[in-house]
Write an enzyme that holds these catalytic residues in place. Sequence first.
Site, mmCIF file in Angstrom:
data_model
loop_
_atom_site.group_PDB
_atom_site.id
_atom_site.type_symbol
_atom_site.label_atom_id
_atom_site.label_comp_id
_atom_site.label_asym_id
_atom_site.label_seq_id
_atom_site.Cartn_x
_atom_site.Cartn_y
_atom_site.Cartn_z
ATOM 1 N N ASP A 8 -2.428 -1.021 25.996
ATOM 2 C CA ASP A 8 -1.877 0.008 26.884
ATOM 3 C C ASP A 8 -2.795 0.389 28.031
ATOM 4 O O ASP A 8 -2.333 0.823 29.088
ATOM 5 C CB ASP A 8 -1.569 1.275 26.076
ATOM 6 N N ASP A 42 -4.617 -3.794 20.512
ATOM 7 C CA ASP A 42 -5.426 -2.637 20.844
ATOM 8 C C ASP A 42 -5.138 -1.588 19.766
ATOM 9 O O ASP A 42 -4.199 -1.741 18.969
ATOM 10 C CB ASP A 42 -5.044 -2.139 22.249
ATOM 11 N N ASP A 52 -5.915 2.492 20.023
ATOM 12 C CA ASP A 52 -5.463 3.784 20.532
ATOM 13 C C ASP A 52 -4.242 3.626 21.429
ATOM 14 O O ASP A 52 -4.214 2.790 22.346
ATOM 15 C CB ASP A 52 -6.578 4.463 21.337
ATOM 16 N N ASP A 92 -11.569 -0.242 22.080
ATOM 17 C CA ASP A 92 -12.726 0.490 22.587
ATOM 18 C C ASP A 92 -12.908 1.816 21.847
ATOM 19 O O ASP A 92 -13.529 2.736 22.361
ATOM 20 C CB ASP A 92 -12.573 0.725 24.103
ATOM 21 N N ASP A 96 -10.336 9.203 19.803
ATOM 22 C CA ASP A 96 -11.472 10.035 20.229
ATOM 23 C C ASP A 96 -11.000 11.437 20.575
ATOM 24 O O ASP A 96 -11.550 12.436 20.097
ATOM 25 C CB ASP A 96 -12.164 9.407 21.438
#
Length: 272
Positions: free
Chosen positions: A179, A9, A11, A95, A20
């Site tokens: 996470d 992942d 972030d 994402d 973001d």
Amino acid sequence: MAGIVVVFDFDKTIIDVDSDNWVVDNLGATELFDRLLPTMPWNTLMDTMMGELHAQGKTLADVAEVLKTAPLDPHVVSAIKAAYALGCDLRVLSDANLFFIETILEHHGLRGYFSEINTNPSHVDADGRLRIAPHHDFRSAPHGCGVGTCPPNMCKGQVLDRILREASAGRKRVIYLGDGRGDYCPSLRLGREDFMMPRRGYPVWDLIRQNPALLQAEVHPWSDGREMEETLLRLVRRTLVEEAALLPLDCKLESLPVAVQDGRPMPLGVKN
């Protein structure tokens, strides 16, 4: 190349913040973001925020400069480089969005270590404004995941299914690091020979702890960059040794990376 695919992942896993929020906060748009958040999906909101920031005179260069200041633990950098040096196939499944991820990785000289980035696509339009699109076009074709933890724009589990098929064809094992809630669905797709590395104290760790029996993969939590590096390299080293044990005797030694052959420690030492 080692028979290991490492899926990160981004972030709060590779970087220590949400990219973001980092951009929105550092460009002074937090109040607007918080006001709009209840009215639309997160991915749609980020595309909207890029339009708002562009209208305020913020340029793509401004966004990029903020991204370059996002904190990245040096131990994470070391882990990425060491895993790559040991022959692992490194991939991102996030994402966030392509511009944010590539800007940060390129700034730290890490883009070339990853064979692919799976994330929400982005592009710069004719006006110089960053556009962010959903990975799954949820308005025309919902991804249909029934786990209940995936956002409408991206089911990481479905993306991981494809990675797992490729890994299986090459007889590779997968290590997954994440996470957030969105990392729970892919954790359920991992097999018995795979490893899940959830960040301790974050949503995916809480979800796993609720019913750990639902996961087939071994679970190895981590808390910070140092523990992530130690845990990841320990699992990589273990897998390499296990792979070598299955080879004919005359192939075993030459199949292992030098750092494993002669017993030299991995960077920062690996837990026994």
